[in-house]
Design an enzyme around this catalytic site. Structure first.
Site, PDB file in Angstrom:
ATOM      1  CG  ASP A 151      -2.132  -0.860   1.058  1.00 45.61           C
ATOM      2  OD1 ASP A 151      -2.493  -1.158  -0.093  1.00 45.61           O
ATOM      3  OD2 ASP A 151      -2.716  -1.261   2.075  1.00 45.61           O
ATOM      4  CE1 TYR A 402     -10.138  -0.657  -0.183  1.00 47.25           C
ATOM      5  CE2 TYR A 402      -9.343   1.565  -0.568  1.00 47.25           C
ATOM      6  CZ  TYR A 402      -9.300   0.391   0.149  1.00 47.25           C
ATOM      7  OH  TYR A 402      -8.434   0.273   1.199  1.00 47.25           O
TER       8      TYR A 402
END
Length: 470
Positions: A151, A402
């Site tokens: 990330d 997402y």
């Protein structure tokens, strides 16, 4: 014809040819000079090209028309009037969601130069909508795509590209160094928020029209992070939410009011049993509504609404149609955290309409697969699991990820209301598809309409593994 006459005739012809040649050369010189004058003319000059006028604003070409003159592209420009996005209108009444964009970036990236990305989102000004994304500083099907499941790295950056296009080095614009980000337009310029740095000392860099205007330092030294979707601008002020602290326990949450890139006010939420991450926010009748991710203990989504003075209210969506992932099967809900399968989560969104709510969620309650929109006419305040509309977007057999909200203001659409829209990230590769060495995503988006819509699946569709994976 005697010799003298021949000489006179030949001489006359030669003179005539010479005069014609000289005239042609003079004409050519005039043509070159005129072309050069057009190319180097004032940038404020307005030209008419097939009855289209190109607008130049804030170093961004808003609308392009190219006219080829002697193999040279000539662009004419003029100022475009700025506006202030009020955000005072209510959300448009809708009955469903129409497909808006699909970029197919993973499919195209198997053969073309396409960025490895995650966390794409969309934001609109009064002139255009743009796709923003966090690149990994690497291209698909290239050696540097290895390990991009991570990330946070110094190679990540917030970039933007035209709506619906696969993000590539040729159509993308650098915005900010960032592994967490947000962006929005106030009608006069783009605000970007890019967070980068070490986990215990990250800094958010604020830019307005590309110029650094301020910074926000991590106040808890535990991974400062923000929305991964658009911030909200109303009446010249923009608003965003940031989180700092544990992802599996009580953290610190702050709302920031920003004007022309500078923080003018901030407050910390008093929410001891709440958990707010990756909020999806939108304007509605002069207030900001944010629906967020509870990564601590809730399988229903927390919300916070606030006015321009940052007076706020907090709660959880009460519906028994749960919006997070993982989550239990639909059952009796709660206006407090539903702790069954409440740990972990995924960024998502909902739209409040009175006591009703449009809930976007994965179709699977365990994996980030599939996507659907559900209308629960009483779900904002009631705890039952009844609903009246379900629209399929991605089949349960296909990967999603997402999702988040974005809106189109009346200044863009010409409507008298704010149009609700949403995007869905379609993640491919690691960690679930372990035949690859990379993680990336494409995206789709939809906008609310009060007319016919389709139930279907719009999956990523790329065939894996790629050449680099073999």
């Amino acid at each position: 014809m005697n010799p003298n006459q021949k000489i006179i005739t030949i001489g006359s012809i030669s003179i005539a040819i010479g005069i014609i040649s000289l005239m042609l050369q003079i004409g050519n010189i005039i043509s070159i000079w005129a072309s050069h004058s057009i190319q180097t003319g004032s940038q404020n000059h307005t030209g008419i090209c097939n009855q289209r006028i190109i607008t130049y604003e804030n170093s961004t070409w808003v609308n392009h028309t190219y006219v080829n003159i002697n193999n040279t592209n000539v662009v004419a420009g003029k100022d475009k009037t700025s506006v202030t996005l009020a955000g005072n209108s209510s959300l448009c009444s809708i009955s469903g969601w129409a497909i808006y964009t699909k970029d197919n970036s993973i499919r195209i990236g198997s053969k073309g130069d396409v960025f490895v990305i995650r966390e794409p989102f969309i934001s609109c000004s009064h002139l255009e909508c743009k796709t923003f994304f966090l690149t990994q500083g690497a291209l698909l099907n290239d050696k540097h795509s290895n390990g991009t499941v991570k990330d946070r790295s110094p190679y990540r950056a917030l970039m933007s590209c035209p709506l619906g296009e696969a993000p590539s080095p040729y159509n993308s614009k650098f915005e900010s160094v960032a592994w967490s980000a947000s962006a929005c337009h106030d009608g006069m310029g783009w605000l970007t928020i890019g967070i980068s740095g070490p986990d215990n000392g990250a800094v958010a860099v604020l830019k307005y029209n590309g110029i650094i205007t301020g910074t926000i330092k991590s106040w808890k030294k535990q991974i400062l992070r923000t929305q991964e979707s658009e911030c909200v601008c109303m009446n010249g002020s923009c608003f965003t939410i940031m989180t700092d602290g544990p992802s599996n326990g009580a953290a610190s949450y702050k709302i920031f009011k920003i004007e022309k890139g500078k923080v003018t006010k901030s407050i910390e939420l008093n929410a001891p049993n709440f958990h707010y991450e990756e909020c999806s926010c939108y304007p509605d009748t002069g207030t900001v509504m944010c629906v967020c991710r509870d990564n601590w203990h809730g399988s229903n989504r927390p919300w916070v609404s606030f006015n321009q003075n940052l007076d706020y209210q907090i709660g959880y969506i009460c519906s028994g149609v749960f919006g997070d992932n993982p989550r239990p099967k639909d059952r009796e809900g709660s206006c407090n955290p539903v702790t069954i399968d409440g740990a972990d989560g995924v960024k998502g969104f909902s739209y409040k309409y009175g006591n009703g709510v449009w809930i976007g969620r994965t179709k699977s309650n365990r994996l980030r697969k599939g996507f659907e929109m559900i209308w629960d006419p009483n779900g904002w305040t009631n705890t039952d699991s009844d609903f009246s509309v379900k629209q399929d977007v991605v089949a349960i057999t296909d990967w999603s990820g997402y999702s988040g909200s974005f809106v189109q203001h009346p200044e863009l659409t010409g409507l008298d209301c704010i149009r609700p829209c949403f995007w869905v990230e379609l993640v491919r590769g690691l960690p679930r598809e372990n035949t690859t060495i990379w993680t990336s995503g494409s995206s789709i988006s939809f906008c609310g309409v009060n007319s016919d819509t389709a139930n279907w699946s719009w999956p990523d569709g790329a065939e894996l593994p790629f050449t680099i994976d073999k």
